[in-house]
Design an enzyme around this catalytic site. Structure first.
Site, PDB file in Angstrom:
ATOM      1  N   ASP A 108      57.005  58.681  14.806  1.00  0.00           N
ATOM      2  CA  ASP A 108      57.205  57.756  13.668  1.00  0.00           C
ATOM      3  C   ASP A 108      55.977  56.847  13.548  1.00  0.00           C
ATOM      4  O   ASP A 108      55.613  56.147  14.497  1.00  0.00           O
ATOM      5  CB  ASP A 108      58.477  56.946  13.942  1.00  0.00           C
ATOM      6  CG  ASP A 108      58.893  56.070  12.764  1.00  0.00           C
ATOM      7  OD1 ASP A 108      60.097  55.980  12.509  1.00  0.00           O
ATOM      8  OD2 ASP A 108      58.013  55.461  12.126  1.00  0.00           O
ATOM      9  N   ASP A 164      57.216  59.298   7.016  1.00  0.00           N
ATOM     10  CA  ASP A 164      56.453  58.890   8.209  1.00  0.00           C
ATOM     11  C   ASP A 164      57.142  59.246   9.518  1.00  0.00           C
ATOM     12  O   ASP A 164      56.802  58.699  10.554  1.00  0.00           O
ATOM     13  CB  ASP A 164      56.164  57.383   8.150  1.00  0.00           C
ATOM     14  CG  ASP A 164      57.302  56.548   8.675  1.00  0.00           C
ATOM     15  OD1 ASP A 164      58.465  56.909   8.429  1.00  0.00           O
ATOM     16  OD2 ASP A 164      57.022  55.545   9.343  1.00  0.00           O
ATOM     17  N   GLU A 165      58.083  60.159   9.477  1.00  0.00           N
ATOM     18  CA  GLU A 165      58.922  60.362  10.662  1.00  0.00           C
ATOM     19  C   GLU A 165      59.396  61.812  10.748  1.00  0.00           C
ATOM     20  O   GLU A 165      59.769  62.406   9.734  1.00  0.00           O
ATOM     21  CB  GLU A 165      60.120  59.417  10.480  1.00  0.00           C
ATOM     22  CG  GLU A 165      61.183  59.505  11.501  1.00  0.00           C
ATOM     23  CD  GLU A 165      62.384  58.631  11.106  1.00  0.00           C
ATOM     24  OE1 GLU A 165      62.297  57.844  10.147  1.00  0.00           O
ATOM     25  OE2 GLU A 165      63.412  58.779  11.773  1.00  0.00           O
TER      26      GLU A 165
END
Ligand code: DCP
Ligand code: MG
Length: 358
Positions: free
Chosen positions: A10, A105-106
């Site tokens: 992340d 983002d993860e």
């Protein structure tokens, strides 16, 4: 099941980090990405420097400005975030084909095979962090464990710039001293219910009998209990992204007129139906995505009784959703249209033929 090795990765303060990357003069300064305070905007991301002032995601920008008057406020640049996200996801997929993106983002990555071939989780983690830094300039936090829930907790715990590894057999020990809110699925409401019972740590929770969980949470209780013991069999869903097709457009200026917004919506629907035709797919669910002038973003969905790609049906259903969101005090920055619950057309056309056999 043989032992698995799962990474949860992340990016740190993603939107704010991108602004600091592209504007070097902002590095080491409190940076907020979000909508303007005058338009009742909210904070999408606060850089870690800004978090020292007590600012966090979803906080009204007006309050954030009060907490840190010298913070630099940037409007979001979603296209740029998407571009960097694609680079990062590409790096993940060079490590393993088993990647499940959870958001821009993860992602979860299953690295069991690499570990079975002799690579060490620690080295894989270090290499991945370095690769993302050298290729994109972004800092990512990584958690590694034997399942999704453990690796997610581990990556959160190490933030920012974290690398936390929980070795097999150590799950319960790792979790035991942590506050219950660290467990995925325990929100503020559940947390306060547990507090009333004097339960603060995951260890205290794990010590309780199964029937206590069933009484307290119903069927979901056994899942919470397993997670409190560090057990989670959830697999990596690699096809997540290709299960939908979508398109979106940002208006040159905010719009509040239904007729004008509809024109853009029709163009998006055409784009998506063309894709469906080309790939020989039908859809059962449509989604519209909207972003208001204050940058609040939300989606609305509708599901058909049977799969379709009829332009008229999609338009009818999408316009119905859109109309419900048109309110006098609202203007829109962006509209998106997507389809999911996809089915190959052949599967359906085979059905009547098979039935005719009887
Ligand atoms: N985001 C948003 N609104 C929220 C939460 C997040 O718009 N309420 C956006 C901005 C974030 C991005 O999603 O940059 C990723 O969300 P994360 O929860 O991973 O938060 P960050 O990456 O900002 O910070 P960190 O992961 O370091 O806690
Ligand atoms: Mg993040």
């Amino acid at each position: 099941m043989t032992e698995r090795h799962i990474i949860h990765a992340d990016l740190d303060a993603f939107y704010a980090a991108v602004e600091q990357l592209d504007n070097p003069e902002l590095r080491c300064l409190p940076v907020l990405v979000g909508g303007p305070a005058e338009k009742r905007g909210v904070v999408a991301t606060a850089s870690y420097e800004a978090r020292n002032f007590g600012i966090h995601s979803a906080m009204p920008m007006a309050i954030a400005k009060r907490l840190c008057p010298h913070a630099i406020i940037k409007p979001p640049r979603f296209d740029r975030y998407r571009e960097l996200s694609t680079c990062v996801m590409q790096i993940f997929s060079e490590l393993t084909p088993m990647v499940e993106p959870m958001s821009l983002d993860e992602a979860y990555l299953d690295i069991t095979e690499s570990v079975n071939q002799g690579q060490k989780p620690l080295q894989i983690g270090i290499d991945l962090k370095n690769k993302i830094m050298t290729s994109t300039g972004l800092v990512i936090s990584i958690g590694i464990g034997t399942n999704k829930s453990i690796s997610k907790i581990a990556s959160d715990l190490g933030k920012p710039d974290g690398l936390v590894i929980v070795s097999a057999g150590n799950e319960a020990n790792f979790l035991s001293p942590l506050p219950v809110r660290r467990l995925p699925g325990i929100g503020p409401k559940t947390m306060s219910r547990l507090k009333d019972d004097g339960i603060f740590t995951i260890g205290q929770l794990a010590a309780l009998e199964p029937h206590w969980f069933l009484r307290k949470f119903g069927k979901r209780g056994l899942d919470i209990r397993a997670k409190a013991h560090g057990q989670d069999n959830e697999v990596i869903h690699t096809t997540r992204l290709s299960k939908s097709i979508s398109a979106e457009t940002t208006f040159p200026e905010d719009l509040d007129n239904l007729e004008i917004i509809q024109l853009d919506l029709f163009k998006l629907i055409d784009k998506v139906t063309n894709q469906l035709t080309r790939r020989n797919l039908l859809c059962k669910t449509i989604t519209i995505k909207m972003r208001l002038s204050d940058f609040t973003t939300f989606t609305r969905q509708s599901t058909f009784d049977r799969a379709t790609r009829s332009r008229e049906e999609l338009i009818h259903s999408a316009v119905n959703l859109l109309k419900k969101e048109m309110q006098p005090d609202r203007s829109f920055r962006l509209i998106g249209f997507g389809v999911s619950n996809l089915k190959a057309e052949e599967q359906l056309s085979q059905l009547p033929q098979q039935m005719a056999l009887f």
